[in-house]
Design a protein around this motif. Structure first.
Motif, mmCIF file in Angstrom:
data_model
loop_
_atom_site.group_PDB
_atom_site.id
_atom_site.type_symbol
_atom_site.label_atom_id
_atom_site.label_comp_id
_atom_site.label_asym_id
_atom_site.label_seq_id
_atom_site.Cartn_x
_atom_site.Cartn_y
_atom_site.Cartn_z
ATOM 1 N N GLY A 112 -12.497 -0.584 -5.575
ATOM 2 C CA GLY A 112 -13.103 0.187 -4.502
ATOM 3 C C GLY A 112 -13.365 1.628 -4.895
ATOM 4 O O GLY A 112 -13.221 2.013 -6.057
ATOM 5 N N HIS A 113 -13.768 2.393 -3.914
ATOM 6 C CA HIS A 113 -14.054 3.813 -4.114
ATOM 7 C C HIS A 113 -13.293 4.640 -3.079
ATOM 8 O O HIS A 113 -13.172 4.234 -1.925
ATOM 9 C CB HIS A 113 -15.550 4.079 -3.994
ATOM 10 N N LEU A 114 -12.805 5.786 -3.520
ATOM 11 C CA LEU A 114 -12.064 6.721 -2.674
ATOM 12 C C LEU A 114 -12.871 8.008 -2.553
ATOM 13 O O LEU A 114 -13.276 8.590 -3.566
ATOM 14 C CB LEU A 114 -10.697 7.034 -3.281
ATOM 15 N N TYR A 115 -13.094 8.436 -1.330
ATOM 16 C CA TYR A 115 -13.799 9.694 -1.087
ATOM 17 C C TYR A 115 -12.775 10.756 -0.712
ATOM 18 O O TYR A 115 -11.942 10.548 0.171
ATOM 19 C CB TYR A 115 -14.820 9.529 0.043
ATOM 20 N N ASP A 116 -12.831 11.894 -1.381
ATOM 21 C CA ASP A 116 -11.928 13.010 -1.103
ATOM 22 C C ASP A 116 -12.691 14.080 -0.332
ATOM 23 O O ASP A 116 -13.492 14.817 -0.917
ATOM 24 C CB ASP A 116 -11.387 13.585 -2.408
ATOM 25 N N PRO A 117 -12.470 14.187 0.984
ATOM 26 C CA PRO A 117 -13.219 15.180 1.761
ATOM 27 C C PRO A 117 -12.845 16.623 1.425
ATOM 28 O O PRO A 117 -13.597 17.540 1.734
ATOM 29 C CB PRO A 117 -12.878 14.844 3.211
ATOM 30 N N GLN A 118 -11.712 16.832 0.747
ATOM 31 C CA GLN A 118 -11.338 18.195 0.363
ATOM 32 C C GLN A 118 -12.204 18.713 -0.781
ATOM 33 O O GLN A 118 -12.408 19.915 -0.908
ATOM 34 C CB GLN A 118 -9.865 18.262 -0.035
ATOM 35 N N SER A 119 -12.693 17.797 -1.620
ATOM 36 C CA SER A 119 -13.538 18.208 -2.748
ATOM 37 C C SER A 119 -14.975 17.719 -2.606
ATOM 38 O O SER A 119 -15.866 18.212 -3.292
ATOM 39 C CB SER A 119 -12.962 17.670 -4.059
ATOM 40 N N GLY A 120 -15.201 16.710 -1.762
ATOM 41 C CA GLY A 120 -16.525 16.118 -1.628
ATOM 42 C C GLY A 120 -16.851 15.144 -2.742
ATOM 43 O O GLY A 120 -17.982 14.715 -2.896
ATOM 44 N N ARG A 121 -15.851 14.756 -3.527
ATOM 45 C CA ARG A 121 -16.066 13.851 -4.651
ATOM 46 C C ARG A 121 -15.626 12.429 -4.309
ATOM 47 O O ARG A 121 -14.712 12.235 -3.505
ATOM 48 C CB ARG A 121 -15.291 14.337 -5.866
ATOM 49 N N THR A 122 -16.269 11.467 -4.943
ATOM 50 C CA THR A 122 -15.926 10.056 -4.787
ATOM 51 C C THR A 122 -15.441 9.530 -6.130
ATOM 52 O O THR A 122 -16.046 9.820 -7.172
ATOM 53 C CB THR A 122 -17.144 9.250 -4.300
ATOM 54 N N TYR A 123 -14.350 8.776 -6.090
ATOM 55 C CA TYR A 123 -13.711 8.257 -7.293
ATOM 56 C C TYR A 123 -13.596 6.741 -7.219
ATOM 57 O O TYR A 123 -13.490 6.182 -6.133
ATOM 58 C CB TYR A 123 -12.294 8.832 -7.431
ATOM 59 N N LYS A 124 -13.594 6.083 -8.366
ATOM 60 C CA LYS A 124 -13.190 4.683 -8.421
ATOM 61 C C LYS A 124 -11.705 4.680 -8.122
ATOM 62 O O LYS A 124 -11.014 5.675 -8.378
ATOM 63 C CB LYS A 124 -13.440 4.090 -9.803
ATOM 64 N N GLY A 125 -11.177 3.547 -7.626
ATOM 65 C CA GLY A 125 -9.769 3.584 -7.285
ATOM 66 C C GLY A 125 -9.069 2.246 -7.263
ATOM 67 O O GLY A 125 -9.698 1.186 -7.213
ATOM 68 N N THR A 126 -7.746 2.349 -7.322
ATOM 69 C CA THR A 126 -6.851 1.222 -7.112
ATOM 70 C C THR A 126 -5.791 1.688 -6.120
ATOM 71 O O THR A 126 -5.481 2.878 -6.036
ATOM 72 C CB THR A 126 -6.153 0.762 -8.417
ATOM 73 N N ILE A 127 -5.250 0.733 -5.370
ATOM 74 C CA ILE A 127 -4.234 1.053 -4.371
ATOM 75 C C ILE A 127 -3.118 0.031 -4.488
ATOM 76 O O ILE A 127 -3.365 -1.169 -4.557
ATOM 77 C CB ILE A 127 -4.830 1.027 -2.948
ATOM 78 N N THR A 128 -1.879 0.545 -4.508
ATOM 79 C CA THR A 128 -0.710 -0.323 -4.616
ATOM 80 C C THR A 128 0.332 0.090 -3.589
ATOM 81 O O THR A 128 0.684 1.267 -3.504
ATOM 82 C CB THR A 128 -0.078 -0.233 -6.023
ATOM 83 N N ALA A 129 0.822 -0.874 -2.804
ATOM 84 C CA ALA A 129 1.907 -0.624 -1.853
ATOM 85 C C ALA A 129 3.215 -1.011 -2.511
ATOM 86 O O ALA A 129 3.343 -2.073 -3.118
ATOM 87 C CB ALA A 129 1.710 -1.433 -0.583
ATOM 88 N N GLU A 130 4.183 -0.108 -2.414
ATOM 89 C CA GLU A 130 5.548 -0.363 -2.880
ATOM 90 C C GLU A 130 6.478 0.016 -1.739
ATOM 91 O O GLU A 130 6.864 1.176 -1.611
ATOM 92 C CB GLU A 130 5.852 0.435 -4.146
ATOM 93 N N GLY A 131 6.788 -0.952 -0.885
ATOM 94 C CA GLY A 131 7.600 -0.676 0.297
ATOM 95 C C GLY A 131 6.843 0.242 1.233
ATOM 96 O O GLY A 131 5.731 -0.059 1.649
ATOM 97 N N ASP A 132 7.427 1.389 1.548
ATOM 98 C CA ASP A 132 6.795 2.344 2.447
ATOM 99 C C ASP A 132 6.024 3.425 1.714
ATOM 100 O O ASP A 132 5.660 4.447 2.302
ATOM 101 C CB ASP A 132 7.847 2.978 3.359
ATOM 102 N N ASP A 133 5.787 3.230 0.421
ATOM 103 C CA ASP A 133 4.968 4.144 -0.372
ATOM 104 C C ASP A 133 3.659 3.458 -0.743
ATOM 105 O O ASP A 133 3.634 2.267 -1.040
ATOM 106 C CB ASP A 133 5.679 4.563 -1.662
#
Length: 143
Positions: free
Chosen positions: A94-115
């Motif tokens: 997927g892609h992650l958009y950072d509204p603080q910088s206005g940049r979009t990045y490729k991304g991965t997301i991993t859940a580890e418990g409550d993190d």
């Protein structure tokens, strides 16, 4: 008394199982204290801001490279799109958009418990950056 104790333990176990079973889905607080919701969107998983940090200097998407988007509210803004489920705890592609910088990045997301570990990068994954978010137990709404 035993019945109450047994019932309490059963409910605690069910609550813990349900909580763990949500994996990446749910509400997560960012390091800047905004809250982002990961949710199913078609066959993908998406992410949107459901609460903007009270200390945020902006409430609209001012850093977006498209000037036509500068008046778009941050609350309700899609910041993750196109993620494919690898399993309940892992998303990729997927892609992650950072509204603080206005940049979009490729991304991965991993859940580890409550993190929740979000790894964003441009080009190759090794040159990216990882940010950790924490699960929020109560549902919040845009304000």
């Amino acid at each position: 008394m035993r019945l109450l104790t047994a019932t309490y333990l059963l409910l605690l176990t069910l609550n813990t199982s349900a909580h763990a079973a949500t994996g990446v889905l749910g509400d997560w607080i960012t390091p800047t204290q905004s809250v982002v919701r990961l949710y199913p969107c078609g066959s993908d998983v998406c992410a949107k801001i459901v609460k903007v940090s009270p200390t945020s200097p902006e409430t609209t998407d001012l850093k977006n490279p498209d000037a036509g988007q500068h008046n778009r509210p941050l609350c309700g803004l899609d910041v993750g799109m196109g993620f494919q489920r690898i399993d309940a705890n892992h998303l990729d592609g997927g892609h992650l958009y950072d509204p603080q910088s206005g940049r979009t990045y490729k991304g991965t997301i991993t859940a580890e418990g409550d993190d929740l570990k979000l790894h964003g990068y441009i080009g190759i994954s090794l040159l990216g950056r990882t940010e950790i978010w924490h699960r929020v137990s109560t549902v919040v709404a845009c304000k």
